[in-house]
Scaffold this motif. Sequence first.
Motif, PDB file in Angstrom:
ATOM      1  N   ASN A  16      30.426  59.858  48.031  1.00  0.00           N
ATOM      2  CA  ASN A  16      29.107  59.347  47.605  1.00  0.00           C
ATOM      3  C   ASN A  16      28.766  58.155  46.134  1.00  0.00           C
ATOM      4  N   ALA A  17      29.958  57.987  45.922  1.00  0.00           N
ATOM      5  CA  ALA A  17      30.328  57.136  44.824  1.00  0.00           C
ATOM      6  C   ALA A  17      30.382  56.046  44.904  1.00  0.00           C
ATOM      7  N   PRO A  18      30.005  56.056  44.050  1.00  0.00           N
ATOM      8  CA  PRO A  18      30.219  53.589  44.024  1.00  0.00           C
ATOM      9  C   PRO A  18      31.352  53.557  43.194  1.00  0.00           C
ATOM     10  N   LEU A  19      31.890  52.512  43.650  1.00  0.00           N
ATOM     11  CA  LEU A  19      32.688  52.481  43.386  1.00  0.00           C
ATOM     12  C   LEU A  19      33.775  50.947  42.746  1.00  0.00           C
ATOM     13  N   ILE A  20      34.295  50.041  42.007  1.00  0.00           N
ATOM     14  CA  ILE A  20      35.257  49.342  41.598  1.00  0.00           C
ATOM     15  C   ILE A  20      36.576  48.886  42.525  1.00  0.00           C
ATOM     16  N   LEU A  21      36.663  48.383  43.481  1.00  0.00           N
ATOM     17  CA  LEU A  21      37.716  47.222  43.604  1.00  0.00           C
ATOM     18  C   LEU A  21      38.705  46.458  42.980  1.00  0.00           C
ATOM     19  N   GLN A  22      39.673  46.671  42.704  1.00  0.00           N
ATOM     20  CA  GLN A  22      40.057  45.566  40.957  1.00  0.00           C
ATOM     21  C   GLN A  22      41.369  45.136  41.729  1.00  0.00           C
ATOM     22  N   VAL A  23      41.645  43.508  41.872  1.00  0.00           N
ATOM     23  CA  VAL A  23      42.960  42.763  42.574  1.00  0.00           C
ATOM     24  C   VAL A  23      43.473  42.424  41.097  1.00  0.00           C
ATOM     25  N   SER A  24      44.638  42.447  41.318  1.00  0.00           N
ATOM     26  CA  SER A  24      45.443  41.786  40.067  1.00  0.00           C
ATOM     27  C   SER A  24      45.734  40.083  40.479  1.00  0.00           C
ATOM     28  N   ALA A  25      46.732  39.135  39.433  1.00  0.00           N
ATOM     29  CA  ALA A  25      47.083  38.692  40.068  1.00  0.00           C
ATOM     30  C   ALA A  25      47.973  38.441  41.257  1.00  0.00           C
ATOM     31  N   GLY A  26      49.345  39.344  40.670  1.00  0.00           N
ATOM     32  CA  GLY A  26      50.389  39.461  41.943  1.00  0.00           C
ATOM     33  C   GLY A  26      49.360  39.693  43.058  1.00  0.00           C
TER      34      GLY A  26
ATOM     35  N   CYS B 130      40.949  32.971  36.385  1.00  0.00           N
ATOM     36  CA  CYS B 130      39.095  33.592  36.127  1.00  0.00           C
ATOM     37  C   CYS B 130      37.666  33.070  36.917  1.00  0.00           C
ATOM     38  N   LYS B 131      38.294  32.066  36.491  1.00  0.00           N
ATOM     39  CA  LYS B 131      37.044  30.815  37.109  1.00  0.00           C
ATOM     40  C   LYS B 131      37.092  30.333  38.471  1.00  0.00           C
ATOM     41  N   SER B 132      38.238  30.600  39.190  1.00  0.00           N
ATOM     42  CA  SER B 132      38.719  30.782  40.396  1.00  0.00           C
ATOM     43  C   SER B 132      38.507  32.319  41.055  1.00  0.00           C
ATOM     44  N   CYS B 133      38.538  32.775  40.190  1.00  0.00           N
ATOM     45  CA  CYS B 133      37.809  34.852  41.029  1.00  0.00           C
ATOM     46  C   CYS B 133      37.045  34.856  40.817  1.00  0.00           C
ATOM     47  N   ILE B 134      35.895  34.131  40.011  1.00  0.00           N
ATOM     48  CA  ILE B 134      33.869  33.759  39.760  1.00  0.00           C
ATOM     49  C   ILE B 134      33.898  32.551  40.529  1.00  0.00           C
ATOM     50  N   ASP B 135      34.409  31.599  40.826  1.00  0.00           N
ATOM     51  CA  ASP B 135      34.067  30.676  41.925  1.00  0.00           C
ATOM     52  C   ASP B 135      34.276  31.446  43.345  1.00  0.00           C
ATOM     53  N   GLY B 136      35.290  32.370  43.784  1.00  0.00           N
ATOM     54  CA  GLY B 136      35.588  32.608  44.805  1.00  0.00           C
ATOM     55  C   GLY B 136      34.815  33.575  44.998  1.00  0.00           C
ATOM     56  N   GLY B 137      33.900  35.173  44.169  1.00  0.00           N
ATOM     57  CA  GLY B 137      33.781  35.244  44.363  1.00  0.00           C
ATOM     58  C   GLY B 137      32.998  36.814  43.815  1.00  0.00           C
ATOM     59  N   PHE B 138      34.174  36.911  42.791  1.00  0.00           N
ATOM     60  CA  PHE B 138      34.697  38.417  42.528  1.00  0.00           C
ATOM     61  C   PHE B 138      33.056  38.417  41.584  1.00  0.00           C
ATOM     62  N   THR B 139      32.525  39.210  41.444  1.00  0.00           N
ATOM     63  CA  THR B 139      31.134  39.924  40.566  1.00  0.00           C
ATOM     64  C   THR B 139      32.142  40.159  39.369  1.00  0.00           C
ATOM     65  N   SER B 140      33.063  40.689  39.689  1.00  0.00           N
ATOM     66  CA  SER B 140      33.390  40.926  37.501  1.00  0.00           C
ATOM     67  C   SER B 140      35.384  40.625  37.827  1.00  0.00           C
ATOM     68  N   VAL B 141      34.763  39.690  36.760  1.00  0.00           N
ATOM     69  CA  VAL B 141      36.571  39.567  35.544  1.00  0.00           C
ATOM     70  C   VAL B 141      36.909  40.109  35.161  1.00  0.00           C
ATOM     71  N   MET B 142      38.179  40.098  34.757  1.00  0.00           N
ATOM     72  CA  MET B 142      38.832  40.941  33.115  1.00  0.00           C
ATOM     73  C   MET B 142      39.216  39.390  32.448  1.00  0.00           C
ATOM     74  N   ILE B 143      39.458  39.227  31.631  1.00  0.00           N
ATOM     75  CA  ILE B 143      39.647  38.280  30.314  1.00  0.00           C
ATOM     76  C   ILE B 143      40.771  38.484  29.831  1.00  0.00           C
ATOM     77  N   ASP B 144      41.838  38.853  29.911  1.00  0.00           N
ATOM     78  CA  ASP B 144      42.798  39.734  28.772  1.00  0.00           C
ATOM     79  C   ASP B 144      43.652  38.650  27.789  1.00  0.00           C
TER      80      ASP B 144
END
Length: 311
Positions: free
Chosen positions: A42-52, A90-104
């Motif tokens: 019963n843990a909250p989760l962040i699933l993250q996706v790299s550009a690769g 970042c814009k592509s992921c935001i427009d594509g439904g991601f709820t969080s982005v990292m700009i490095d």
Amino acid sequence: MALVTSTEMFKKAYEGGYAIGAFNVNNMEIVQGITEAAKEVNAPLILQVSAGARKYANHTYLMKLVEAAIIETNLPICLHLDHGDTFELCKSCIDGGFTSVMIDGSHHSFEENIELTKKVVEYAHPRGVVVEAELGRLAGIEDAVNVSDADAAYTNPAEVEEFVTKTGVDSLAIAIGTSHGAFKFKPGQKPQLRFDILEEVEKRLPKFPIVLHGASSVIPEFVEMINSNGGKMPDAIGIPEDMLRKAASMAVCKINIDSDLRLAMTGSIRKYFAENPSHFDPRQYLKPAREAIKGLVKNKIVNVLGCDGKA
């Protein structure tokens, strides 16, 4: 349950002295192993996706895998872009439904990092998406990240207030001695985290969520499993889990884990092939790989992150 942002997760984590696991995903078995473990504790989760990962698995496939995980677990899951290095990505992921982005923007100057991060924040926030940025540079190699020891730099606590104020960013990744990849330290070198930097950042940014990248522990069990079954990973060393637990009890609200997942999966598959040389059905060797990821993630959630029962 729909995808969520990390805002409420981080608020509770900061107050509760624990961290949320941000696990990198590339395919179905990895998503299943992570989310099944989180459901059981019963843990909250962040699933993250790299550009690769996005190039490898395709944006749409990854979105649908995460949607399936939400249906199956009914957990609060945040979908995050890991190490976005351009506004366009970042814009592509935001427009594509991601709820969080990292700009490095850590490879830019301080001023350019602020400018780039602010641009992403100004696009993301009106669309209900949160933004993570990075100040300081982590060494190591992982996906598109390739930073030499000479180019790595600890975060300067004196810069964090100005950076956060001028960008409006929601969380900040800092460099305190973690490193990308499975070879974080040289043989004989003792892993050290600069908790003094973390403490100073916490003083300057009270109750602000801090992120640790490059925080896999490079579990010796899986390194040995790889090496004893035809692999070649001498001197693979990671961050001790007790150090990560200490960081999670402080200002660190998000801890990134990628290499450990890769090691668990690869070690299990190598072992299966060695023990079952006549097998060729992918389901046969991917099943124990998925179970290995599940066991690894459950251990991280309970003993390192401390976020079990917090969903």
